[in-house]
Design an enzyme around this catalytic site. Structure first.
Site, PDB file in Angstrom:
ATOM      1  N   LYS A 180       0.987  -1.205  -0.066  1.00 45.96           N
ATOM      2  CA  LYS A 180      -0.086   0.061   0.018  1.00 45.96           C
ATOM      3  C   LYS A 180       0.985   1.131   0.011  1.00 45.96           C
ATOM      4  O   LYS A 180       1.554   1.619   1.042  1.00 45.96           O
ATOM      5  CB  LYS A 180      -0.958  -0.169   1.448  1.00 45.96           C
ATOM      6  CG  LYS A 180      -1.374   1.439   1.736  1.00 45.96           C
ATOM      7  CD  LYS A 180      -2.385   2.047   0.959  1.00 45.96           C
ATOM      8  CE  LYS A 180      -2.447   3.422   1.420  1.00 45.96           C
ATOM      9  NZ  LYS A 180      -1.753   4.291   1.138  1.00 45.96           N
ATOM     10  N   PRO A 181       1.057   1.788  -1.236  1.00 49.94           N
ATOM     11  CA  PRO A 181       1.987   2.995  -1.147  1.00 49.94           C
ATOM     12  C   PRO A 181       1.348   4.306  -0.636  1.00 49.94           C
ATOM     13  O   PRO A 181      -0.093   4.314  -0.518  1.00 49.94           O
ATOM     14  CB  PRO A 181       2.139   3.119  -2.594  1.00 49.94           C
ATOM     15  CG  PRO A 181       1.123   2.891  -3.359  1.00 49.94           C
ATOM     16  CD  PRO A 181       0.437   1.694  -2.324  1.00 49.94           C
ATOM     17  N   GLY A 233       7.322   5.114   8.207  1.00 51.00           N
ATOM     18  CA  GLY A 233       6.507   6.319   8.488  1.00 51.00           C
ATOM     19  C   GLY A 233       6.577   6.698   9.978  1.00 51.00           C
ATOM     20  O   GLY A 233       7.814   6.530  10.499  1.00 51.00           O
ATOM     21  N   SER A 234       5.605   7.321  10.385  1.00 48.93           N
ATOM     22  CA  SER A 234       5.793   8.018  11.866  1.00 48.93           C
ATOM     23  C   SER A 234       5.695   7.098  12.704  1.00 48.93           C
ATOM     24  O   SER A 234       5.014   5.970  12.681  1.00 48.93           O
ATOM     25  CB  SER A 234       4.931   9.259  11.738  1.00 48.93           C
ATOM     26  OG  SER A 234       3.628   8.572  11.888  1.00 48.93           O
ATOM     27  N   GLU A 267       9.852   1.243  10.662  1.00 48.91           N
ATOM     28  CA  GLU A 267      11.127   2.141  10.196  1.00 48.91           C
ATOM     29  C   GLU A 267      10.219   3.386  10.771  1.00 48.91           C
ATOM     30  O   GLU A 267       9.826   3.954   9.833  1.00 48.91           O
ATOM     31  CB  GLU A 267      11.573   2.050   8.796  1.00 48.91           C
ATOM     32  CG  GLU A 267      11.921   0.768   8.531  1.00 48.91           C
ATOM     33  CD  GLU A 267      13.391   0.101   9.261  1.00 48.91           C
ATOM     34  OE1 GLU A 267      13.890   0.954   9.678  1.00 48.91           O
ATOM     35  OE2 GLU A 267      13.646  -1.035   8.909  1.00 48.91           O
ATOM     36  N   CYS A 294      13.965  10.198   7.034  1.00 49.62           N
ATOM     37  CA  CYS A 294      14.134   9.823   8.509  1.00 49.62           C
ATOM     38  C   CYS A 294      15.664   9.708   9.173  1.00 49.62           C
ATOM     39  O   CYS A 294      15.766   9.824  10.260  1.00 49.62           O
ATOM     40  CB  CYS A 294      13.447   8.264   8.776  1.00 49.62           C
ATOM     41  SG  CYS A 294      11.965   8.366   7.990  1.00 49.62           S
ATOM     42  N   GLU A 328      11.433  16.003  15.105  1.00 52.29           N
ATOM     43  CA  GLU A 328      11.840  15.793  13.861  1.00 52.29           C
ATOM     44  C   GLU A 328      11.146  16.828  13.001  1.00 52.29           C
ATOM     45  O   GLU A 328      10.049  16.943  12.696  1.00 52.29           O
ATOM     46  CB  GLU A 328      11.589  14.248  13.340  1.00 52.29           C
ATOM     47  CG  GLU A 328      12.161  13.833  12.131  1.00 52.29           C
ATOM     48  CD  GLU A 328      11.773  12.331  11.597  1.00 52.29           C
ATOM     49  OE1 GLU A 328      10.588  12.070  12.020  1.00 52.29           O
ATOM     50  OE2 GLU A 328      12.527  11.889  11.296  1.00 52.29           O
TER      51      GLU A 328
HETATM   52  C1  SIN Z   1      13.820   7.204   5.087  1.00 52.14           C
HETATM   53  O1  SIN Z   1      14.068   8.288   5.122  1.00 52.14           O
HETATM   54  O2  SIN Z   1      12.999   6.360   5.489  1.00 52.14           O
HETATM   55  C2  SIN Z   1      15.023   6.205   4.438  1.00 52.14           C
HETATM   56  C3  SIN Z   1      16.157   6.813   4.265  1.00 52.14           C
HETATM   57  C4  SIN Z   1      17.219   5.816   3.320  1.00 52.14           C
HETATM   58  O3  SIN Z   1      16.869   5.131   3.131  1.00 52.14           O
HETATM   59  O4  SIN Z   1      18.365   6.652   3.309  1.00 52.14           O
END
Ligand code: SIN
Length: 480
Positions: free
Chosen positions: A172-173, A225-226, A247, A281, A381
């Site tokens: 699911k994008p 995601g968050s 992640e 992230c 963040e």
């Molecule tokens: C991300 O921002 O979730 C991934 C960053 C990356 O793979 O370098």
């Protein structure tokens, strides 16, 4: 405008009417339409993944690797189409979008190689006529929910390892960026990935995620995601005791010791901070500079920031494009104002840039000094192009500050003292460390965070192993 299709059970699906518009954050123009898939359709994609698993798991790792390498080649062949789609749907500058295309292809290549090398083990038995084995087998049908900041690469990071291990997947994008996913679905078909092995459904996140999470055949959720949404999904997944890889958000410290090669450290920081305008992230979020070198380091940063050209992300020369949404711009503005109100000094940037014919989502690359722990830009963040410098005195003090947040995805340390480098690396509470490296991302590496940045690793051998389960086999043999 043609509807960009989903892929369900080997068929491209354009839906029965309800669609979702995809807008270019640089201009606000509509750049694509995708179907809104119902919960029932998401369930049929999950059914297809479960059915396909029974034959996909029986294929050899070598066969799967061959197909995955052809997906990588297919992505590279369509490099321009993918890069343009990424830029149009998320505003990533073209140069970086091309980098993302190659990054994505490399996930399929790396997963193919890791899948071919999967191993189990033979364990020394305590009993003479018993043999003990640990055998790896694929988990089953899996689901992935991917973010807007890497519309192609985050799918590749999850799907490559899943398929290499012998699992099937429903993706699911993000509803902001489903067009790259749709293009990937077509590439998968062209490359001969069998029906149901890879499925892509677009539409409302809550109803699709809900349908997939309660599907009895789903064995794993992988989400990027968050932290907030990750927590919610993990709660739902735990009802079915589904394996999760999460992640989630980061708040990366970037530490510059006085003994660092300052010019190199400035280059690495520009890469770690302004990649996709800070919307990753692993972006450097709190920059700690040791007392004594701050003026020299600021001069180096400013000379590099002069080259960060704002503009239409489709232009080859553009380094800074738009932020993803008005809400993202509002957050960045709030962080700048809060920092100034708490005593930070603005050295450059700090406001929205007005560009002819473009949206109001362009934010000037911003440099602030005098950062402190209580500022919003240090506690949260930012996900934007703000670089805030915090001064520190000692190694002990900076390690404590670096680790003093609830999340731990990435951290960076710049020093030429090899003893210090390793000492600091060992003490940083983050899953990804850039040691004199501001761009640590790599398809062959196990990516993932600690603490509230989530759990599970993606990429490389470990990433493929995480799509397997270990079966223990105890065998009796006749011995003389
Ligand atoms: C991300 O921002 O979730 C991934 C960053 C990356 O793979 O370098």
């Amino acid at each position: 405008m043609e509807i960009a299709p989903c892929l369900i059970d080997g068929r491209l699906y354009t839906g029965h009417g309800e669609t979702l518009e995809v807008r270019n954050p640089a201009t606000n123009a509509i750049v694509g339409i995708v179907p809104v898939c119902s919960a029932a359709l998401a369930t049929s994609a999950a059914d297809a993944a479960v059915t396909a698993f029974s034959s996909w798991k029986r294929t050899t790792a070598a066969h799967r690797a061959q197909l995955l390498r052809s997906v990588a080649a297919g992505i590279r062949t369509a490099r321009d189409a993918f890069a343009t789609t990424i830029t149009l749907e998320c505003g990533k500058p073209m140069l970086e979008a091309r980098g993302e295309v190659e990054y994505s292809a490399s996930f399929f290549d790396a997963a193919a190689s890791a899948g071919e090398m999967l191993e189990g083990s033979t364990i020394a038995s305590r009993i003479a006529d018993r043999r003990v084995f640990a055998v790896r087998e694929p988990l089953g049908a899996t689901m992935a929910i991917t973010p807007w900041n890497f519309p192609l690469a985050m799918i590749a990071r999850k799907t490559g390892p899943a398929l290499a291990a012998g699992c099937t997947q429903v993706v699911k994008p993000s509803e902001e960026t489903p067009l790259s996913a749709s293009l990937l679905g077509k590439t998968m078909l062209e490359c001969g990935i069998p029906a149901g092995v890879f499925n892509c459904v677009t539409g409302d996140p809550a109803s699709i995620a809900g349908a997939l999470l309660c599907h009895a055949g789903m064995r794993k959720l992988s989400f990027t995601g968050s932290t907030e949404v990750g927590r919610l999904l993990a709660r739902q997944a735990s009802d079915r005791l589904m394996r999760c890889a999460l992640e989630l958000g980061g708040n990366a410290p970037f530490i510059v010791f006085a003994d660092a090669d300052l010019a190199r450290a400035a280059d690495q920081l520009i890469a770690a901070k302004f990649r996709f305008m800070g919307q990753t992230c692993i972006s450097a979020n709190r920059v700690f500079v040791q007392r004594g070198v701050l003026p020299a380091f600021i001069a180096l940063l400013e000379s590099r920031m002069d080259g960060l050209l704002l503009g239409d992300p489709l232009q080859e020369t553009t380094r800074i494009g738009p932020l993803i949404s008005d809400a993202a711009v509002a957050k960045v503005e709030r962080h700048v104002q809060d920092a100034i109100a708490r005593g930070a000094r603005l050295r450059r940037g700090g406001k929205i840039a007005t560009l002819k014919g473009m949206s109001q989502r362009f934010f000037e690359p911003t440099l602030l000094e005098g950062g402190t722990a209580g500022m919003a830009c240090a506690c949260e963040e930012t996900f934007g192009p703000i670089l805030t410098l915090h001064e520190f005195e000692t190694e002990e003090e900076v390690i404590e500050s670096a680790n003093a947040v609830a999340v731990g995805l990435a951290a960076y340390v710049m020093t030429q003292d090899a003893d210090r480098l390793w000492r600091v690396v060992e003490q940083l509470d983050a899953g990804v460390i850039g040691a004199n490296d501001g761009a640590p991302s790599a398809a062959e590496a196990p990516f993932g965070g600690f603490k509230e940045s989530g759990y599970g690793k993606e990429g490389g051998r470990i990433g493929v192993e995480e799509y397997t389960r270990v079966k223990y086999v105890s065998m009796r043999v006749r011995v003389p």
